[in-house]
Write a protein that holds these residues in place. Structure first.
Motif, PDB file in Angstrom:
ATOM      1  N   UNK A   1      -8.261   8.457  15.532  1.00 26.75           N
ATOM      2  CA  UNK A   1      -7.636   9.852  15.228  1.00 26.75           C
ATOM      3  C   UNK A   1      -6.888   9.437  16.751  1.00 26.75           C
ATOM      4  N   UNK A   2      -5.473  10.032  16.038  1.00 27.99           N
ATOM      5  CA  UNK A   2      -4.351  10.456  17.483  1.00 27.99           C
ATOM      6  C   UNK A   2      -4.305  12.271  18.086  1.00 27.99           C
ATOM      7  N   UNK A   3      -3.414  12.574  18.237  1.00 27.07           N
ATOM      8  CA  UNK A   3      -3.164  14.054  18.874  1.00 27.07           C
ATOM      9  C   UNK A   3      -2.588  14.548  17.034  1.00 27.07           C
ATOM     10  N   UNK A   4      -2.655  15.201  17.198  1.00 28.13           N
ATOM     11  CA  UNK A   4      -1.346  15.900  15.806  1.00 28.13           C
ATOM     12  C   UNK A   4      -0.389  16.946  16.723  1.00 28.13           C
ATOM     13  N   UNK A   5       0.537  16.336  15.457  1.00 24.21           N
ATOM     14  CA  UNK A   5       1.911  17.184  16.030  1.00 24.21           C
ATOM     15  C   UNK A   5       2.299  17.698  15.030  1.00 24.21           C
ATOM     16  N   UNK A   6       2.051  19.056  14.739  1.00 22.44           N
ATOM     17  CA  UNK A   6       2.884  19.335  13.019  1.00 22.44           C
ATOM     18  C   UNK A   6       4.091  18.848  12.781  1.00 22.44           C
ATOM     19  N   UNK A   7       4.251  18.217  11.492  1.00 20.77           N
ATOM     20  CA  UNK A   7       5.447  18.208  11.221  1.00 20.77           C
ATOM     21  C   UNK A   7       6.170  16.648  11.377  1.00 20.77           C
ATOM     22  N   UNK A   8       5.101  15.881  12.233  1.00 17.69           N
ATOM     23  CA  UNK A   8       4.808  14.338  12.129  1.00 17.69           C
ATOM     24  C   UNK A   8       4.820  13.458  11.485  1.00 17.69           C
ATOM     25  N   UNK A   9       5.027  12.660  11.067  1.00 18.84           N
ATOM     26  CA  UNK A   9       4.372  10.997   9.991  1.00 18.84           C
ATOM     27  C   UNK A   9       3.320  10.397  10.780  1.00 18.84           C
ATOM     28  N   UNK A  10       2.891  10.031   9.883  1.00 17.97           N
ATOM     29  CA  UNK A  10       2.176   8.777  10.805  1.00 17.97           C
ATOM     30  C   UNK A  10       1.155   7.409  10.115  1.00 17.97           C
ATOM     31  N   UNK A  11       2.152   6.648  10.261  1.00 15.53           N
ATOM     32  CA  UNK A  11       1.418   5.103   9.446  1.00 15.53           C
ATOM     33  C   UNK A  11       0.867   4.366  10.175  1.00 15.53           C
ATOM     34  N   UNK A  12      -0.685   4.076   9.679  1.00 13.99           N
ATOM     35  CA  UNK A  12      -1.280   3.721  10.450  1.00 13.99           C
ATOM     36  C   UNK A  12      -1.154   2.415   9.712  1.00 13.99           C
ATOM     37  N   UNK A  13      -1.346   1.040  10.655  1.00 14.50           N
ATOM     38  CA  UNK A  13      -1.398   0.570  10.072  1.00 14.50           C
ATOM     39  C   UNK A  13      -2.880  -0.567  10.787  1.00 14.50           C
ATOM     40  N   UNK A  14      -3.686  -1.618   9.845  1.00 14.54           N
ATOM     41  CA  UNK A  14      -5.412  -1.961   9.812  1.00 14.54           C
ATOM     42  C   UNK A  14      -5.112  -3.522   9.318  1.00 14.54           C
ATOM     43  N   UNK A  15      -6.321  -3.937  10.570  1.00 14.17           N
ATOM     44  CA  UNK A  15      -6.732  -5.394  10.014  1.00 14.17           C
ATOM     45  C   UNK A  15      -7.789  -5.614  10.425  1.00 14.17           C
ATOM     46  N   UNK A  16      -8.948  -5.690   9.052  1.00 13.30           N
ATOM     47  CA  UNK A  16     -10.194  -6.329   9.216  1.00 13.30           C
ATOM     48  C   UNK A  16     -10.789  -5.458   9.034  1.00 13.30           C
ATOM     49  N   UNK A  17      -9.878  -4.321   7.684  1.00 14.97           N
ATOM     50  CA  UNK A  17     -10.866  -2.728   7.319  1.00 14.97           C
ATOM     51  C   UNK A  17     -10.214  -2.428   6.260  1.00 14.97           C
ATOM     52  N   UNK A  18     -10.507  -1.110   5.705  1.00 11.53           N
ATOM     53  CA  UNK A  18      -9.285  -0.794   4.436  1.00 11.53           C
ATOM     54  C   UNK A  18      -9.796   0.621   4.971  1.00 11.53           C
ATOM     55  N   UNK A  19      -8.138   1.403   5.004  1.00  7.51           N
ATOM     56  CA  UNK A  19      -8.315   2.983   5.005  1.00  7.51           C
ATOM     57  C   UNK A  19      -9.042   3.454   3.918  1.00  7.51           C
ATOM     58  N   UNK A  20      -9.978   4.320   4.220  1.00  8.43           N
ATOM     59  CA  UNK A  20     -10.562   4.965   2.329  1.00  8.43           C
ATOM     60  C   UNK A  20      -9.786   6.831   2.671  1.00  8.43           C
ATOM     61  N   UNK A  21      -9.656   7.324   3.835  1.00  5.89           N
ATOM     62  CA  UNK A  21      -8.836   8.385   3.524  1.00  5.89           C
ATOM     63  C   UNK A  21      -8.082   8.831   4.675  1.00  5.89           C
ATOM     64  N   UNK A  22      -7.361   9.493   4.325  1.00 11.03           N
ATOM     65  CA  UNK A  22      -6.090  10.166   5.562  1.00 11.03           C
ATOM     66  C   UNK A  22      -4.711   9.845   5.965  1.00 11.03           C
ATOM     67  N   UNK A  23      -4.792   8.463   5.555  1.00 11.40           N
ATOM     68  CA  UNK A  23      -3.651   8.240   5.188  1.00 11.40           C
ATOM     69  C   UNK A  23      -1.803   8.694   5.469  1.00 11.40           C
ATOM     70  N   UNK A  24      -1.185   8.224   5.795  1.00 10.64           N
ATOM     71  CA  UNK A  24      -0.611   9.739   6.631  1.00 10.64           C
ATOM     72  C   UNK A  24      -0.834  10.344   7.600  1.00 10.64           C
ATOM     73  N   UNK A  25      -1.663  10.960   8.043  1.00 14.51           N
ATOM     74  CA  UNK A  25      -1.797  11.960   8.714  1.00 14.51           C
ATOM     75  C   UNK A  25      -2.720  11.419  10.133  1.00 14.51           C
ATOM     76  N   UNK A  26      -3.043  11.783  10.677  1.00 13.72           N
ATOM     77  CA  UNK A  26      -2.799  11.688  12.338  1.00 13.72           C
ATOM     78  C   UNK A  26      -4.695  11.316  12.763  1.00 13.72           C
TER      79      UNK A  26
END
Length: 175
Positions: free
Chosen positions: A127-152
Protein backbone atom coordinates in the motif's frame (compact mmCIF):
# COMPACT_ATOMS: atom_id res chain seq x y z
CA UNK A 1 16.94 99.94 10.24
CA UNK A 2 14.53 98.07 8.08
CA UNK A 3 15.43 95.15 5.76
CA UNK A 4 13.25 93.54 3.18
CA UNK A 5 13.85 90.80 0.66
CA UNK A 6 11.64 89.27 -1.95
CA UNK A 7 11.93 85.93 -3.64
CA UNK A 8 12.95 86.03 -7.24
CA UNK A 9 11.35 83.36 -9.46
CA UNK A 10 8.57 80.92 -8.74
CA UNK A 11 8.21 77.81 -6.67
CA UNK A 12 6.36 75.04 -8.48
CA UNK A 13 4.31 72.66 -6.40
CA UNK A 14 3.25 69.29 -7.81
CA UNK A 15 0.28 67.64 -6.24
CA UNK A 16 0.41 63.88 -6.60
CA UNK A 17 -2.63 61.74 -5.82
CA UNK A 18 -2.29 58.54 -3.78
CA UNK A 19 -2.22 55.32 -5.82
CA UNK A 20 -5.47 53.83 -7.02
CA UNK A 21 -6.52 50.21 -6.68
CA UNK A 22 -4.69 47.63 -8.80
CA UNK A 23 -6.60 45.00 -10.75
CA UNK A 24 -7.09 41.53 -9.30
CA UNK A 25 -4.15 39.33 -10.29
CA UNK A 26 -4.75 36.80 -13.05
CA UNK A 27 -3.11 33.41 -13.48
CA UNK A 28 -3.73 29.77 -12.59
CA UNK A 29 -6.06 29.20 -9.63
CA UNK A 30 -4.97 25.58 -9.08
CA UNK A 31 -1.27 24.71 -8.86
CA UNK A 32 1.00 21.92 -7.69
CA UNK A 33 3.51 22.23 -4.89
CA UNK A 34 7.09 22.66 -6.20
CA UNK A 35 5.82 24.19 -9.47
CA UNK A 36 6.37 27.78 -10.58
CA UNK A 37 3.45 29.95 -11.77
CA UNK A 38 3.22 33.45 -13.22
CA UNK A 39 0.57 36.04 -12.32
CA UNK A 40 -0.06 39.49 -13.80
CA UNK A 41 -2.00 42.62 -12.95
CA UNK A 42 -2.54 46.00 -14.54
CA UNK A 43 -0.74 48.81 -12.79
CA UNK A 44 -2.46 50.74 -10.07
CA UNK A 45 -3.19 54.29 -11.28
CA UNK A 46 -0.61 56.85 -10.06
CA UNK A 47 1.58 54.15 -8.48
CA UNK A 48 5.37 54.35 -8.72
CA UNK A 49 5.77 50.66 -7.88
CA UNK A 50 3.72 47.52 -7.27
CA UNK A 51 3.85 45.37 -4.12
CA UNK A 52 2.74 41.70 -4.25
CA UNK A 53 1.39 39.84 -1.20
CA UNK A 54 0.92 36.08 -0.78
CA UNK A 55 -0.97 34.66 2.19
CA UNK A 56 -0.03 32.47 3.93
CA UNK A 57 3.61 33.30 3.31
CA UNK A 58 4.71 29.67 3.66
CA UNK A 59 2.68 28.78 0.52
CA UNK A 60 5.49 29.94 -1.76
CA UNK A 61 8.27 32.35 -2.62
CA UNK A 62 7.51 35.53 -4.60
CA UNK A 63 9.81 36.66 -7.43
CA UNK A 64 8.18 40.00 -8.29
CA UNK A 65 8.54 42.07 -11.45
CA UNK A 66 6.65 45.27 -12.22
CA UNK A 67 3.23 44.07 -13.25
CA UNK A 68 3.95 40.35 -12.91
CA UNK A 69 5.19 37.93 -10.29
CA UNK A 70 6.49 34.38 -10.39
CA UNK A 71 5.63 32.18 -7.44
CA UNK A 72 7.73 29.14 -6.61
CA UNK A 73 5.23 27.03 -4.69
CA UNK A 74 6.37 25.26 -1.55
CA UNK A 75 6.64 21.47 -1.88
CA UNK A 76 5.25 20.88 1.60
CA UNK A 77 2.27 23.26 1.52
CA UNK A 78 -1.24 22.39 0.41
CA UNK A 79 -4.52 24.23 0.72
CA UNK A 80 -5.88 27.65 -0.16
CA UNK A 81 -3.61 30.65 -0.63
CA UNK A 82 -4.43 34.22 -1.56
CA UNK A 83 -2.59 36.65 -3.86
CA UNK A 84 -3.19 40.40 -4.01
CA UNK A 85 -1.29 43.48 -5.14
CA UNK A 86 -1.25 47.18 -4.31
CA UNK A 87 0.47 50.30 -5.61
CA UNK A 88 2.69 52.67 -3.70
CA UNK A 89 4.12 56.17 -4.26
CA UNK A 90 5.49 59.04 -2.17
CA UNK A 91 1.98 59.71 -0.85
CA UNK A 92 1.69 56.19 0.58
CA UNK A 93 0.09 52.89 -0.26
CA UNK A 94 -3.02 52.47 -2.34
CA UNK A 95 -5.82 50.02 -1.61
CA UNK A 96 -5.08 46.33 -2.16
CA UNK A 97 -6.64 44.57 -5.11
CA UNK A 98 -9.26 41.92 -4.67
CA UNK A 99 -7.63 38.60 -3.74
CA UNK A 100 -7.13 35.75 -6.16
CA UNK A 101 -7.71 32.43 -4.36
CA UNK A 102 -5.22 29.77 -5.45
CA UNK A 103 -5.51 26.13 -4.41
CA UNK A 104 -2.12 24.48 -3.89
CA UNK A 105 -2.10 20.70 -4.29
CA UNK A 106 0.60 18.40 -3.00
CA UNK A 107 2.39 16.64 -5.82
CA UNK A 108 1.98 12.89 -5.48
CA UNK A 109 4.95 11.21 -3.81
CA UNK A 110 3.86 7.63 -3.19
CA UNK A 111 5.94 5.38 -0.95
CA UNK A 112 5.11 1.69 -0.96
CA UNK A 113 4.95 -0.26 2.28
CA UNK A 114 4.90 -4.04 2.39
CA UNK A 115 7.29 -6.96 2.77
CA UNK A 116 10.52 -7.02 0.74
CA UNK A 117 11.15 -10.72 1.29
CA UNK A 118 8.29 -13.09 0.37
CA UNK A 119 7.59 -16.77 -0.23
CA UNK A 120 6.59 -18.23 -3.60
CA UNK A 121 2.84 -18.81 -3.76
CA UNK A 122 2.12 -16.43 -0.87
CA UNK A 123 -0.21 -13.43 -1.03
CA UNK A 124 1.11 -10.18 0.45
CA UNK A 125 -0.42 -6.73 0.81
CA UNK A 126 1.27 -3.53 -0.45
CA UNK A 127 0.00 0.00 0.00
CA UNK A 128 0.79 3.69 -0.17
CA UNK A 129 -0.90 6.63 1.57
CA UNK A 130 -4.46 7.09 0.35
CA UNK A 131 -5.19 10.52 -1.12
CA UNK A 132 -8.92 10.75 -1.94
CA UNK A 133 -9.58 11.54 -5.59
CA UNK A 134 -6.18 10.26 -6.75
CA UNK A 135 -5.70 7.26 -9.03
CA UNK A 136 -3.08 4.55 -8.59
CA UNK A 137 -1.45 2.50 -11.33
CA UNK A 138 0.47 -0.53 -10.04
CA UNK A 139 3.20 -2.29 -12.00
CA UNK A 140 4.32 -5.73 -10.81
CA UNK A 141 6.98 -8.19 -11.92
CA UNK A 142 7.16 -11.71 -10.47
CA UNK A 143 3.59 -11.84 -9.21
CA UNK A 144 -0.06 -11.17 -9.98
CA UNK A 145 -2.38 -8.55 -8.48
CA UNK A 146 -5.33 -10.45 -7.00
CA UNK A 147 -7.32 -7.44 -5.77
CA UNK A 148 -7.11 -3.67 -5.35
CA UNK A 149 -5.79 -2.70 -8.80
CA UNK A 150 -6.35 1.03 -9.29
CA UNK A 151 -6.56 1.72 -5.55
CA UNK A 152 -3.96 2.74 -2.98
CA UNK A 153 -3.65 -0.85 -1.72
CA UNK A 154 -3.20 -4.17 -3.51
CA UNK A 155 -2.92 -7.86 -2.68
CA UNK A 156 -0.22 -9.59 -4.66
CA UNK A 157 0.19 -13.34 -5.26
CA UNK A 158 3.89 -14.02 -5.69
CA UNK A 159 4.93 -16.52 -8.36
CA UNK A 160 8.03 -18.64 -8.75
CA UNK A 161 11.21 -18.07 -6.80
CA UNK A 162 13.42 -15.18 -7.99
CA UNK A 163 13.43 -11.45 -7.92
CA UNK A 164 10.44 -9.23 -8.62
CA UNK A 165 9.31 -5.70 -8.01
CA UNK A 166 6.30 -3.56 -7.16
CA UNK A 167 5.92 0.04 -8.44
CA UNK A 168 3.05 2.51 -8.20
CA UNK A 169 2.28 5.72 -10.06
CA UNK A 170 -0.09 8.12 -8.29
CA UNK A 171 -1.98 10.76 -10.26
CA UNK A 172 -4.18 13.55 -8.92
CA UNK A 173 -5.17 14.85 -12.37
CA UNK A 174 -3.21 18.10 -11.93
CA UNK A 175 0.28 17.38 -10.65
Amino acid sequence: AYCSQQMAGENYIYSQPPPGQAATPTGPDMVCGSDTSEYITTSAPDADSIIWLLSPTEAGTLMPGDESVEIIWSADFSGPSFLCVYGTNTCGDGPASDELEITVLLAPAPEISGPASVCSGCTEDYMTVENPGNTYDWEVSGGTITCGAGTYQISLLWGDQGSGYVMVTEDNGTC
